[in-house]
Motif scaffolding. Structure first.
Motif, PDB file in Angstrom:
ATOM      1  N   PHE A 342       0.837  -1.209   0.000  1.00 52.24           N
ATOM      2  CA  PHE A 342       0.000   0.000   0.000  1.00 52.24           C
ATOM      3  C   PHE A 342       0.874   1.263   0.000  1.00 52.24           C
ATOM      4  CE2 PHE A 342      -3.613  -2.653   1.360  1.00 52.24           C
ATOM      5  CZ  PHE A 342      -4.639  -2.061   0.646  1.00 52.24           C
ATOM      6  N   ILE A 343       1.952   1.229   0.793  1.00 51.90           N
ATOM      7  CA  ILE A 343       2.810   2.423   0.888  1.00 51.90           C
ATOM      8  C   ILE A 343       3.518   2.666  -0.454  1.00 51.90           C
ATOM      9  CG2 ILE A 343       4.777   3.463   2.119  1.00 51.90           C
ATOM     10  CD1 ILE A 343       2.324   2.999   3.910  1.00 51.90           C
ATOM     11  N   ASP A 344       4.025   1.586  -1.044  1.00 50.43           N
ATOM     12  CA  ASP A 344       4.711   1.724  -2.342  1.00 50.43           C
ATOM     13  C   ASP A 344       3.772   2.305  -3.394  1.00 50.43           C
ATOM     14  OD1 ASP A 344       6.907   0.631  -1.193  1.00 50.43           O
ATOM     15  OD2 ASP A 344       6.661  -1.374  -2.083  1.00 50.43           O
ATOM     16  N   ARG A 345       2.552   1.782  -3.421  1.00 53.60           N
ATOM     17  CA  ARG A 345       1.608   2.267  -4.448  1.00 53.60           C
ATOM     18  C   ARG A 345       1.160   3.694  -4.144  1.00 53.60           C
ATOM     19  NH1 ARG A 345       0.130  -3.062  -3.683  1.00 53.60           N
ATOM     20  NH2 ARG A 345      -1.660  -2.541  -2.387  1.00 53.60           N
ATOM     21  N   ALA A 346       1.052   4.047  -2.849  1.00 53.21           N
ATOM     22  CA  ALA A 346       0.690   5.428  -2.509  1.00 53.21           C
ATOM     23  C   ALA A 346       1.768   6.387  -3.018  1.00 53.21           C
ATOM     24  CB  ALA A 346       0.512   5.561  -0.989  1.00 53.21           C
ATOM     25  N   ARG A 347       3.029   6.004  -2.806  1.00 53.95           N
ATOM     26  CA  ARG A 347       4.135   6.848  -3.302  1.00 53.95           C
ATOM     27  C   ARG A 347       4.052   6.969  -4.823  1.00 53.95           C
ATOM     28  NH1 ARG A 347       7.922   4.377   0.723  1.00 53.95           N
ATOM     29  NH2 ARG A 347       8.543   6.063   2.131  1.00 53.95           N
ATOM     30  N   ALA A 348       3.827   5.830  -5.472  1.00 56.24           N
ATOM     31  CA  ALA A 348       3.758   5.838  -6.946  1.00 56.24           C
ATOM     32  C   ALA A 348       2.591   6.701  -7.428  1.00 56.24           C
ATOM     33  CB  ALA A 348       3.602   4.407  -7.464  1.00 56.24           C
ATOM     34  N   ASP A 349       1.536   6.777  -6.614  1.00 55.57           N
ATOM     35  CA  ASP A 349       0.381   7.616  -6.987  1.00 55.57           C
ATOM     36  C   ASP A 349       0.638   9.098  -6.730  1.00 55.57           C
ATOM     37  OD1 ASP A 349      -1.140   5.468  -7.805  1.00 55.57           O
ATOM     38  OD2 ASP A 349      -2.215   5.239  -5.896  1.00 55.57           O
ATOM     39  N   THR A 352       2.754  11.594  -0.263  1.00 55.39           N
ATOM     40  CA  THR A 352       3.984  11.788   0.503  1.00 55.39           C
ATOM     41  C   THR A 352       3.871  11.042   1.825  1.00 55.39           C
ATOM     42  OG1 THR A 352       4.188  13.979  -0.456  1.00 55.39           O
ATOM     43  CG2 THR A 352       5.461  13.573   1.557  1.00 55.39           C
ATOM     44  N   VAL A 353       4.946  10.354   2.195  1.00 58.03           N
ATOM     45  CA  VAL A 353       4.996   9.717   3.509  1.00 58.03           C
ATOM     46  C   VAL A 353       5.556  10.754   4.488  1.00 58.03           C
ATOM     47  CG1 VAL A 353       6.007   7.843   4.867  1.00 58.03           C
ATOM     48  CG2 VAL A 353       5.329   7.441   2.492  1.00 58.03           C
ATOM     49  N   ALA A 354       4.675  11.271   5.359  1.00 59.36           N
ATOM     50  CA  ALA A 354       5.113  12.330   6.285  1.00 59.36           C
ATOM     51  C   ALA A 354       6.023  11.749   7.360  1.00 59.36           C
ATOM     52  CB  ALA A 354       3.899  13.003   6.916  1.00 59.36           C
ATOM     53  N   TYR A 355       5.723  10.581   7.858  1.00 60.13           N
ATOM     54  CA  TYR A 355       6.635   9.847   8.753  1.00 60.13           C
ATOM     55  C   TYR A 355       6.289   8.371   8.694  1.00 60.13           C
ATOM     56  CZ  TYR A 355       2.714  10.390  12.018  1.00 60.13           C
ATOM     57  OH  TYR A 355       1.465  10.396  12.586  1.00 60.13           O
ATOM     58  N   GLY A 356       7.207   7.537   9.177  1.00 63.10           N
ATOM     59  CA  GLY A 356       6.993   6.082   9.139  1.00 63.10           C
ATOM     60  C   GLY A 356       7.204   5.548   7.725  1.00 63.10           C
ATOM     61  N   GLY A 357       6.308   4.655   7.323  1.00 68.03           N
ATOM     62  CA  GLY A 357       6.359   4.130   5.960  1.00 68.03           C
ATOM     63  C   GLY A 357       7.301   2.965   5.787  1.00 68.03           C
ATOM     64  N   GLU A 358       7.802   2.433   6.898  1.00 66.25           N
ATOM     65  CA  GLU A 358       8.756   1.317   6.778  1.00 66.25           C
ATOM     66  C   GLU A 358       8.703   0.463   8.057  1.00 66.25           C
ATOM     67  OE1 GLU A 358      12.472   3.354   6.536  1.00 66.25           O
ATOM     68  OE2 GLU A 358      12.378   3.956   8.632  1.00 66.25           O
ATOM     69  N   ARG A 359       9.376  -0.701   7.972  1.00 70.52           N
ATOM     70  CA  ARG A 359       9.433  -1.558   9.154  1.00 70.52           C
ATOM     71  C   ARG A 359      10.369  -0.963  10.199  1.00 70.52           C
ATOM     72  NH1 ARG A 359       9.245  -7.785   6.851  1.00 70.52           N
ATOM     73  NH2 ARG A 359       8.443  -7.207   4.810  1.00 70.52           N
ATOM     74  N   ASN A 360      10.081  -1.247  11.436  1.00 73.42           N
ATOM     75  CA  ASN A 360      10.960  -0.868  12.538  1.00 73.42           C
ATOM     76  C   ASN A 360      11.908  -2.052  12.754  1.00 73.42           C
ATOM     77  OD1 ASN A 360      12.128  -0.043  14.908  1.00 73.42           O
ATOM     78  ND2 ASN A 360      10.187   0.662  15.820  1.00 73.42           N
ATOM     79  N   THR A 361      12.958  -2.099  11.946  1.00 72.97           N
ATOM     80  CA  THR A 361      13.781  -3.310  11.887  1.00 72.97           C
ATOM     81  C   THR A 361      14.548  -3.567  13.188  1.00 72.97           C
ATOM     82  OG1 THR A 361      15.321  -1.946  10.662  1.00 72.97           O
ATOM     83  CG2 THR A 361      14.073  -3.546   9.390  1.00 72.97           C
ATOM     84  N   VAL A 374       0.297  11.949   3.490  1.00 71.18           N
ATOM     85  CA  VAL A 374      -0.365  13.221   3.147  1.00 71.18           C
ATOM     86  C   VAL A 374      -0.282  13.434   1.630  1.00 71.18           C
ATOM     87  CG1 VAL A 374       0.102  14.286   5.397  1.00 71.18           C
ATOM     88  CG2 VAL A 374       1.763  14.557   3.544  1.00 71.18           C
ATOM     89  N   ASP A 375      -1.053  14.398   1.183  1.00 70.27           N
ATOM     90  CA  ASP A 375      -1.046  14.804  -0.242  1.00 70.27           C
ATOM     91  C   ASP A 375      -1.340  13.650  -1.194  1.00 70.27           C
ATOM     92  OD1 ASP A 375      -0.370  17.349   0.577  1.00 70.27           O
ATOM     93  OD2 ASP A 375       1.796  16.971   0.437  1.00 70.27           O
ATOM     94  N   MET A 394      -4.045  11.903   5.870  1.00 69.98           N
ATOM     95  CA  MET A 394      -4.634  13.179   6.267  1.00 69.98           C
ATOM     96  C   MET A 394      -5.056  13.965   5.036  1.00 69.98           C
ATOM     97  SD  MET A 394      -3.276  16.251   8.656  1.00 69.98           S
ATOM     98  CE  MET A 394      -2.649  15.168   9.882  1.00 69.98           C
ATOM     99  N   GLN A 395      -6.269  14.514   5.120  1.00 69.75           N
ATOM    100  CA  GLN A 395      -6.792  15.389   4.068  1.00 69.75           C
ATOM    101  C   GLN A 395      -7.410  16.601   4.745  1.00 69.75           C
ATOM    102  OE1 GLN A 395      -8.968  11.675   2.840  1.00 69.75           O
ATOM    103  NE2 GLN A 395      -9.172  12.807   0.922  1.00 69.75           N
ATOM    104  N   THR A 396      -7.464  17.712   4.044  1.00 66.39           N
ATOM    105  CA  THR A 396      -8.101  18.899   4.619  1.00 66.39           C
ATOM    106  C   THR A 396      -9.336  19.249   3.788  1.00 66.39           C
ATOM    107  OG1 THR A 396      -6.713  20.360   3.303  1.00 66.39           O
ATOM    108  CG2 THR A 396      -5.946  19.840   5.526  1.00 66.39           C
ATOM    109  N   PHE A 397     -10.209  20.031   4.432  1.00 63.15           N
ATOM    110  CA  PHE A 397     -11.421  20.474   3.718  1.00 63.15           C
ATOM    111  C   PHE A 397     -11.770  21.881   4.191  1.00 63.15           C
ATOM    112  CE2 PHE A 397     -14.294  20.020   7.323  1.00 63.15           C
ATOM    113  CZ  PHE A 397     -13.680  19.055   8.109  1.00 63.15           C
ATOM    114  N   ALA A 398     -12.548  22.573   3.358  1.00 68.95           N
ATOM    115  CA  ALA A 398     -12.916  23.963   3.689  1.00 68.95           C
ATOM    116  C   ALA A 398     -14.250  23.978   4.450  1.00 68.95           C
ATOM    117  CB  ALA A 398     -12.980  24.795   2.409  1.00 68.95           C
TER     118      ALA A 398
END
Ligand code: NAD
Length: 488
Positions: A342-349, A352-361, A374-375, A394-398
């Motif tokens: 999911f993270i890889d495809r989100a990046r490809a789309d 932006t990964v604001a934090y995390g996005g990987e294993r805590n090895t 985000v974004d 996270m998304q914002t709205f008016a």
């Protein structure tokens, strides 16, 4: 071979059918997400075991159904007593098998297992009455009759709690049960069967068939001798089960996935909003109800984001047996790989990964870091599909209307959380939200008398209180005429 010692607890890894332990020619391994060690080899059931369990449940049905709600309730309370005195063993076993926090099992989840039994036993005794009502001088008497054998199929994210949420009302209704626990965390179902037996639950009233969904699960749902299918799990599996149920026209209750919103309006108490948002990482994101889509109104978005990111950075990830740990591992390496996809495809789309996005090895391959995306482009996979890991977007709205459109903008409708300082705005907003459960300025407050279930693709039907009995029982209306009584 059939007895395993896991986390200091003895557990029999055979099926429980007709009051006896039953082996299968094959077994499968259950592995601990804490450190990847194999915990036990578990009997792997298929059609033979499924058919035997349904036959045992059918044989036990007439005597169980003939008991009064009081008699059944007395037995269910004894089962609850025995579970209550084994909360520590059940907690240790569940944590070893599914990696959820030990302290949550001890203080919240296993006590809830006890409540699942007691609440529905008492409900059948005290609440299951409908006032007699009259039609042109005739009296309508409504009753809830036992329906037969309920097949209960459940997932691994809260195995025993989710199973007993169904087992409690099914048994209290007078149905007998065949449970199929999840293959990634099957052990507490077996211990529960033993505890129920010791407490005097008659043979055949409750049965456990272990194994894979496509084998044991499919055989159970295809059996024409059952009366109900209760399924908690994913949407794709629900579609397969619905086809099986259609062949024999078996009523189904489906509690499925979600992509729930946490909506933060611009008059929200920000401390509360941050607390509620951070809570969505609980159980490493493996919570069907999690409000994983943070929808934040524009005026407060910058301040909220800064405070939320600061708090999220402090989340302690670690061994789920450690009292200080806030989130532990994910259930299985295959599941971690799914989250990574999911993270890889989100990046490809373009997200932006604001934090995390990987294993805590540092902790091991099962531990995925709390992540914020985000974004992400509108309509992209990460904003619309369930990840079931520690991944928030996270998304914002008016305007409130725009927030509402975002909140309702997926195929799911399980839950929603709304944070606002105004009761009026809350009422206007929630009126149009499509979700089975909405929490306003709170999260996860659950009353077993309340209806629970999902709208849209998040489920079919509601359970809880009367709604549970309406599903498990055959609801009957008997109409008495005012005349024709020759034996007054
Ligand atoms: P899953 O659908 O893969 O499996 C759930 C259960 O179904 C398992 O016991 C599995 O063995 C069985 N199964 C699989 N294929 C089957 C088949 N063909 N026939 C019969 N049984 C079959 O789901 P999962 O990955 O174990 O669980 C995660 C999902 O559960 C998520 O989507 C989550 O949101 C959902 N969930 C929903 C709720 C709720 O109350 N709405 C609660 C917890 C989890």
């Amino acid at each position: 071979m059939s007895l395993a010692e896991v986390a200091g607890v003895q557990v029999d890894t055979r099926h429980w059918i007709g009051g006896q332990r039953v082996s299968s020619p094959e077994t499968f391994a259950t592995v601990s997400p804490i450190d990847g060690t194999e915990l036990a080899q578990v009997a792997r059931g298929g059609k033979t075991e499924a058919d035997a369990a349904v036959a045992a449940a059918r044989a036990a049905f007439p005597a169980w159904a003939a008991l009064s709600p009081q008699e059944r309730g007395a037995i269910l309370h004894r089962v609850a007593d025995n579970v209550e005195s084994h909360i520590e063993e059940l907690s240790q076993l569940e944590t070893a098998d599914n990696g959820s926090l030990l302290r949550s099992h001890r203080r919240g989840v296993m006590p809830r297992v006890v409540t699942n039994l007691r609440f529905f036993a008492d409900y059948a005794i005290n609440e299951l009455h409908h006032p007699v009502f009259e039609t042109r001088g005739h009296d309508n008497h409504v009753s809830w009759d036992p329906s037969g054998v309920a097949v209960i199929i459940t997932p691994w994210n809260a195995p025993l709690m989710l199973a007993t949420w169904r087992i409690g009302p099914a048994l209290a209704s007078g149905d007998t049960v065949v449970a199929k626990p999840p293959e990634w965390a099957p052990l507490t179902a077996s211990l529960f069967a033993q505890l129920a037996h010791e407490a005097g639950l008659p043979a055949g009233v409750f049965n456990v068939v272990q194994g894979f969904g496509t084998e044991a699960g499919a055989a159970l749902t295809a059996n024409p001798g059952i009366s109900r299918i209760c399924f908690t799990g994913s949407v794709p599996t629900a579609k397969v089960i619905a086809h099986a149920a259609a062949d024999n026209l078996i009523p189904c209750s489906f509690e499925l996935g979600g992509k729930s919103p946490t909506v933060i309006l611009d008059d929200a108490d920000l401390d509360l909003a941050v607390d509620l948002a951070v809570e969505q990482y609980d159980n490493a994101g493996q919570v069907c109800l999690a409000g994983t889509r943070l929808l934040v109104q524009e005026g407060i978005a910058d301040e909220f984001t800064a405070r939320f990111a600061e708090r999220a950075a402090q989340i302690r990830q670690g061994d789920p047996r450690d009292e200080e740990t806030q989130i532990g591992p994910n259930i299985h390496l295959k599941h971690v790989e799914r989250v990574e996809g999911f993270i890889d495809r989100a990046r490809a789309d373009g997200a932006t990964v604001a934090y995390g996005g990987e294993r805590n090895t540092d902790l091991g391959p099962h531990y995925f870091r709390p992540t914020l995306i985000v974004d992400a482009p509108a309509g992209s996979e990460i904003l619309t599909q369930e990840v079931f890991g520690p991944v928030l977007t996270m998304q914002t709205f008016a305007s409130d209307d725009e927030g509402l459109a975002l909140a309702n903008g997926t195929e799911f409708g399980l839950a929603a959380c709304v944070v606002t300082g105004s009761r009026e705005r809350a009422e206007a907003f929630t009126k149009h939200l499509v979700a089975g459960t909405i929490w306003v300025n709170c999260f996860f407050v659950r009353d077993l008398a309340a209806p629970f279930g999902g709208s849209k693709r998040s489920g079919i039907g509601r359970e809880g209180g009367l709604w549970s009995f309406d599903f498990y029982a055959d609801v009957k209306n008997t109409v008495y005429a005012p005349n024709g009584w020759t034996k007054e």
